[in-house]
Design a protein around this motif. Structure first.
Motif, PDB file in Angstrom:
ATOM      1  N   ARG A   1      -2.031  -5.674 -16.040  1.00  0.00           N
ATOM      2  CA  ARG A   1      -1.786  -4.253 -15.750  1.00  0.00           C
ATOM      3  C   ARG A   1      -1.673  -4.048 -14.247  1.00  0.00           C
ATOM      4  NH1 ARG A   1      -5.007  -0.141 -19.589  1.00  0.00           N
ATOM      5  NH2 ARG A   1      -3.834  -0.554 -21.490  1.00  0.00           N
ATOM      6  N   PRO A   2      -0.490  -4.251 -13.699  1.00  0.00           N
ATOM      7  CA  PRO A   2      -0.325  -4.028 -12.260  1.00  0.00           C
ATOM      8  C   PRO A   2      -0.506  -2.546 -11.925  1.00  0.00           C
ATOM      9  CG  PRO A   2       1.620  -5.101 -13.225  1.00  0.00           C
ATOM     10  CD  PRO A   2       0.753  -4.639 -14.354  1.00  0.00           C
ATOM     11  N   GLN A   3      -0.765  -2.277 -10.661  1.00  0.00           N
ATOM     12  CA  GLN A   3      -0.813  -0.893 -10.176  1.00  0.00           C
ATOM     13  C   GLN A   3       0.617  -0.394  -9.965  1.00  0.00           C
ATOM     14  OE1 GLN A   3      -3.628   0.802  -9.958  1.00  0.00           O
ATOM     15  NE2 GLN A   3      -4.864  -0.995 -10.502  1.00  0.00           N
ATOM     16  N   LEU A   4       0.754   0.889  -9.669  1.00  0.00           N
ATOM     17  CA  LEU A   4       2.071   1.422  -9.306  1.00  0.00           C
ATOM     18  C   LEU A   4       2.653   0.617  -8.146  1.00  0.00           C
ATOM     19  CD1 LEU A   4       1.390   5.277  -9.357  1.00  0.00           C
ATOM     20  CD2 LEU A   4       2.997   4.071 -10.833  1.00  0.00           C
ATOM     21  N   HIS A   5       3.958   0.427  -8.184  1.00  0.00           N
ATOM     22  CA  HIS A   5       4.673  -0.368  -7.194  1.00  0.00           C
ATOM     23  C   HIS A   5       4.259  -0.025  -5.756  1.00  0.00           C
ATOM     24  CE1 HIS A   5       8.123  -2.131  -5.077  1.00  0.00           C
ATOM     25  NE2 HIS A   5       8.320  -0.944  -4.526  1.00  0.00           N
ATOM     26  N   GLY A   6       4.342   1.253  -5.403  1.00  0.00           N
ATOM     27  CA  GLY A   6       4.086   1.652  -4.016  1.00  0.00           C
ATOM     28  C   GLY A   6       2.635   1.519  -3.593  1.00  0.00           C
ATOM     29  N   ILE A   7       1.713   1.536  -4.555  1.00  0.00           N
ATOM     30  CA  ILE A   7       0.288   1.326  -4.245  1.00  0.00           C
ATOM     31  C   ILE A   7       0.101  -0.120  -3.777  1.00  0.00           C
ATOM     32  CG2 ILE A   7      -2.040   1.225  -5.214  1.00  0.00           C
ATOM     33  CD1 ILE A   7      -0.987   4.116  -4.954  1.00  0.00           C
ATOM     34  N   GLN A   8       0.626  -1.065  -4.575  1.00  0.00           N
ATOM     35  CA  GLN A   8       0.521  -2.489  -4.212  1.00  0.00           C
ATOM     36  C   GLN A   8       1.249  -2.766  -2.901  1.00  0.00           C
ATOM     37  OE1 GLN A   8       0.197  -4.304  -8.749  1.00  0.00           O
ATOM     38  NE2 GLN A   8       2.136  -4.521  -7.681  1.00  0.00           N
ATOM     39  N   VAL A   9       2.433  -2.193  -2.771  1.00  0.00           N
ATOM     40  CA  VAL A   9       3.249  -2.407  -1.569  1.00  0.00           C
ATOM     41  C   VAL A   9       2.521  -1.863  -0.339  1.00  0.00           C
ATOM     42  CG1 VAL A   9       5.354  -1.617  -0.401  1.00  0.00           C
ATOM     43  CG2 VAL A   9       5.495  -2.526  -2.711  1.00  0.00           C
ATOM     44  N   GLY A  10       1.885  -0.703  -0.477  1.00  0.00           N
ATOM     45  CA  GLY A  10       1.185  -0.103   0.663  1.00  0.00           C
ATOM     46  C   GLY A  10       0.062  -0.989   1.166  1.00  0.00           C
ATOM     47  N   ILE A  11      -0.760  -1.495   0.236  1.00  0.00           N
ATOM     48  CA  ILE A  11      -1.866  -2.382   0.638  1.00  0.00           C
ATOM     49  C   ILE A  11      -1.302  -3.631   1.319  1.00  0.00           C
ATOM     50  CG2 ILE A  11      -3.812  -3.776  -0.187  1.00  0.00           C
ATOM     51  CD1 ILE A  11      -3.825  -1.777  -2.668  1.00  0.00           C
ATOM     52  N   ALA A  12      -0.255  -4.205   0.719  1.00  0.00           N
ATOM     53  CA  ALA A  12       0.370  -5.415   1.285  1.00  0.00           C
ATOM     54  C   ALA A  12       1.013  -5.116   2.643  1.00  0.00           C
ATOM     55  CB  ALA A  12       1.403  -5.975   0.314  1.00  0.00           C
ATOM     56  N   THR A  13       1.480  -3.893   2.851  1.00  0.00           N
ATOM     57  CA  THR A  13       2.061  -3.503   4.146  1.00  0.00           C
ATOM     58  C   THR A  13       1.002  -3.574   5.232  1.00  0.00           C
ATOM     59  OG1 THR A  13       3.724  -2.058   3.150  1.00  0.00           O
ATOM     60  CG2 THR A  13       3.117  -1.588   5.424  1.00  0.00           C
ATOM     61  N   TYR A  14      -0.178  -3.047   4.936  1.00  0.00           N
ATOM     62  CA  TYR A  14      -1.247  -3.108   5.942  1.00  0.00           C
ATOM     63  C   TYR A  14      -1.594  -4.573   6.243  1.00  0.00           C
ATOM     64  CZ  TYR A  14      -5.679  -2.930   8.301  1.00  0.00           C
ATOM     65  OH  TYR A  14      -6.672  -3.134   9.229  1.00  0.00           O
ATOM     66  N   ILE A  15      -1.734  -5.392   5.195  1.00  0.00           N
ATOM     67  CA  ILE A  15      -2.068  -6.822   5.389  1.00  0.00           C
ATOM     68  C   ILE A  15      -1.032  -7.475   6.295  1.00  0.00           C
ATOM     69  CG2 ILE A  15      -2.250  -9.077   4.225  1.00  0.00           C
ATOM     70  CD1 ILE A  15      -3.223  -7.420   1.690  1.00  0.00           C
ATOM     71  N   MET A  16       0.259  -7.260   5.979  1.00  0.00           N
ATOM     72  CA  MET A  16       1.318  -7.933   6.739  1.00  0.00           C
ATOM     73  C   MET A  16       1.491  -7.334   8.140  1.00  0.00           C
ATOM     74  SD  MET A  16       1.944 -10.428   4.894  1.00  0.00           S
ATOM     75  CE  MET A  16       3.050 -11.129   6.131  1.00  0.00           C
ATOM     76  N   ALA A  17       1.202  -6.051   8.307  1.00  0.00           N
ATOM     77  CA  ALA A  17       1.279  -5.456   9.646  1.00  0.00           C
ATOM     78  C   ALA A  17       0.242  -6.100  10.575  1.00  0.00           C
ATOM     79  CB  ALA A  17       1.062  -3.939   9.566  1.00  0.00           C
TER      80      ALA A  17
ATOM     81  N   ARG B   1       2.153  -2.540  14.656  1.00  0.00           N
ATOM     82  CA  ARG B   1       1.965  -1.164  14.183  1.00  0.00           C
ATOM     83  C   ARG B   1       0.923  -1.018  13.068  1.00  0.00           C
ATOM     84  NH1 ARG B   1       7.410   2.242  13.567  1.00  0.00           N
ATOM     85  NH2 ARG B   1       5.935   3.936  13.873  1.00  0.00           N
ATOM     86  N   TYR B   2      -0.012  -1.956  12.979  1.00  0.00           N
ATOM     87  CA  TYR B   2      -1.011  -1.836  11.912  1.00  0.00           C
ATOM     88  C   TYR B   2      -1.964  -0.661  12.152  1.00  0.00           C
ATOM     89  CZ  TYR B   2      -4.080  -4.453  15.086  1.00  0.00           C
ATOM     90  OH  TYR B   2      -4.812  -4.869  16.173  1.00  0.00           O
ATOM     91  N   VAL B   3      -2.150  -0.266  13.414  1.00  0.00           N
ATOM     92  CA  VAL B   3      -2.993   0.899  13.712  1.00  0.00           C
ATOM     93  C   VAL B   3      -2.341   2.163  13.143  1.00  0.00           C
ATOM     94  CG1 VAL B   3      -3.988   2.320  15.549  1.00  0.00           C
ATOM     95  CG2 VAL B   3      -3.994  -0.179  15.764  1.00  0.00           C
ATOM     96  N   ARG B   4      -1.009   2.266  13.301  1.00  0.00           N
ATOM     97  CA  ARG B   4      -0.262   3.410  12.764  1.00  0.00           C
ATOM     98  C   ARG B   4      -0.310   3.408  11.232  1.00  0.00           C
ATOM     99  NH1 ARG B   4       1.992   8.357  13.957  1.00  0.00           N
ATOM    100  NH2 ARG B   4       3.244   7.685  15.714  1.00  0.00           N
TER     101      ARG B   4
END
Length: 353
Positions: free
Chosen positions: A260-276, A282-285
Motif C-alpha cells: 500500500r504505497p502512499q500518494l505519489h506526491g507524498i512519497q516524492v516530497g519526502i524523497a525530494t528533501y532527501i535528495m536536496a 536548496r534543502y533549507v527552502r
C-alpha cells in the motif's frame, strides 16, 4: 533549420466556479458533441452542475459515465467504442480517470479537456498516462490537454492529503532540475533551456507564494498554475526530465515494493528533501515550505518506515536505467541512506525502529 512544434492547452481556466462554465468553454471552441468521463462516485457530486452547463450551451452529450479501470485493454475497448460523431473527451476526477480520458483521446485523435478534482500531482497537465499494462503500472504516451479547467472551490473541498501530495510533487522540480543539470554536465543528457526556464519559474513562483493556510484561493491557484506549467515544460523537453528526477525514481521504487504505497506526491516530497540534502541544493527552502504548509506534520502521522526508503534508494536506479541522476551513483545512494538514517528533520517523519 526546421522550427519546433509543441502543443500547449488552448483553454486554461483556473479559479472559482469554473466547472459550471464547462459548456460555454466547449461551445466557444466550436465543439458540439462531447464524451464525459467521471471518476468513481463523482456523478453524484458534480453531475448536475456539469449537465446543466452543457444543456445551457446546447452541447450534445454522446456518452456520460463513471470509470474505474486503468487497464490498457479496457481503455482500448472503451476508446474504439466511442461514437464517431464525438468531438471532445472530458475527464473529471482524480489521476485515474484523467489518465483514461487522455489515453482514449490519444487513441482516437480527439481533443481532451482535463478537469482535476484534486491538486495531488501534475498529471492533469502532462502528455503521458499511468496505466496497467500486463498487470504492471506503466507510463504510456497520451494526449496533451486541449483544455485544463480547475475549479478552486472543488480542489479546496478535497481531503487535505491530496493538497499535501500536490505540494510534494510541485517542490520536487527543485531536485529534478538539478538532476537534469548533473546529467547534462556529465554528458548523459542535453538540457532544453526553455523547458528549464518554464519548470524553474513554476516552482519558484509557487514556493514564494504568501499564504495563511493551504486552502487560501491564491495559494491553490498558484499550486494549480505551477503544476500546469510543469506539464508544459515536459512537452517542450519531449519527456519528463524537467520535472522528474531521482526523487521520482525513489517513489516509483516504493510503488513497486509496498503493498500500500502512499500518494505519489507524498512519497516524492519526502524523497525530494532527501535528495536536496544529497545534492546540497536548496534543502533549507524545501524544508521551510514543508514546515510552513504542514506537509511534515501530515507525513509524521503515516507511520512510515526508514527501511522502506533505504530499500527504495537501492532499487531506484533500476526504474530508469537509461538515465544518470544522482541516485544512479553509488556514492550518492550511500549519502541518501545516511540522510534517511540520521537527518534531524526526518526524525519526526519515520517510525523509530
Amino acid at each position: 533549420m526546421a522550427g519546433s512544434h509543441i502543443e500547449i492547452p488552448t483553454i486554461l481556466k483556473i479559479g472559482k466556479g469554473t466547472l459550471g462554465e464547462l459548456g460555454r468553454y466547449i461551445r466557444e471552441s466550436n465543439m458540439k458533441n462531447a464524451v464525459i468521463y467521471f471518476g468513481n462516485g463523482l456523478i453524484d457530486m458534480f453531475g448536475t452542475s456539469v449537465m446543466d452547463s452543457l444543456k445551457r450551451n446546447e452541447i450534445n452529450v454522446i456518452e456520460y459515465r463513471e470509470l474505474d479501470s486503468t487497464d490498457i485493454d479496457d481503455i482500448i475497448d472503451l476508446a474504439f467504442d466511442i461514437d464517431s460523431k464525438a468531438q471532445v473527451i472530458v475527464g473529471i476526477g482524480g489521476g485515474k480517470v484523467i489518465d483514461v480520458a487522455k489515453y482514449a483521446a490519444y487513441l482516437r485523435k480527439l481533443p481532451f479537456i482535463s478537469i482535476p478534482t484534486s491538486a495531488s500531482s501534475d498529471g492533469f497537465s502532462s502528455a503521458s498516462a499511468s496505466l496497467m499494462v500486463n498487470g504492471r503500472r506503466t507510463s504510456v504516451p497520451a494526449r496533451m490537454a486541449y483544455g485544463i479547467i480547475a475549479d478552486t472551490d472543488i480542489i479546496k473541498s478535497a481531503p487535505e492529503r491530496f493538497l499535501y501530495s500536490g505540494i510534494g510533487d510541485m517542490v520536487s522540480k527543485i531536485t529534478a532540475l538539478y538532476d537534469w543539470l548533473y546529467e547534462s554536465d556529465n554528458g548523459y543528457s542535453e538540457m532544453n533551456d526553455f523547458a528549464v526556464m518554464i519548470a524553474k519559474k513554476a516552482v519558484n513562483s509557487f514556493v514564494r507564494t504568501p499564504f495563511e493556510t493551504i486552502k487560501d484561493d491564491l495559494f491553490l491557484k498558484e499550486l494549480l498554475d505551477s503544476l500546469a506549467m510543469s506539464g508544459i515544460a515536459n512537452e517542450i523537453a519531449g519527456g519528463s526530465t524537467p520535472t522528474s528526477g531521482s526523487e521520482h525514481l525513489i517513489s516509483h521504487a516504493l510503488d513497486k515494493m509496498l503493498e500500500r504505497p502512499q500518494l505519489h506526491g507524498i512519497q516524492v516530497g519526502i524523497a525530494t528533501y532527501i535528495m536536496a540534502v544529497v545534492q546540497n541544493h536548496r534543502y533549507v527552502r524545501v524544508n521551510a515550505i514543508f514546515e510552513k504548509t504542514g506537509f511534515w506534520d501530515y507525513v509524521s502521522t503515516l507511520g512510515l518506515k526508514r527501511e522502506d526508503f533505504i530499500n527504495a534508494i537501492d532499487l531506484a536506479p533500476t526504474i530508469k536505467p537509461h538515465r544518470h541522476t544522482y541516485i544512479h551513483e553509488e556514492k550518492y545512494r550511500d549519502m541518501a541512506k545516511k540522510v534517511v538514517m540520521g537527518d534531524e528533520v526526518l526524525k519526526k517523519v519515520f517510525l523509530e525502529t
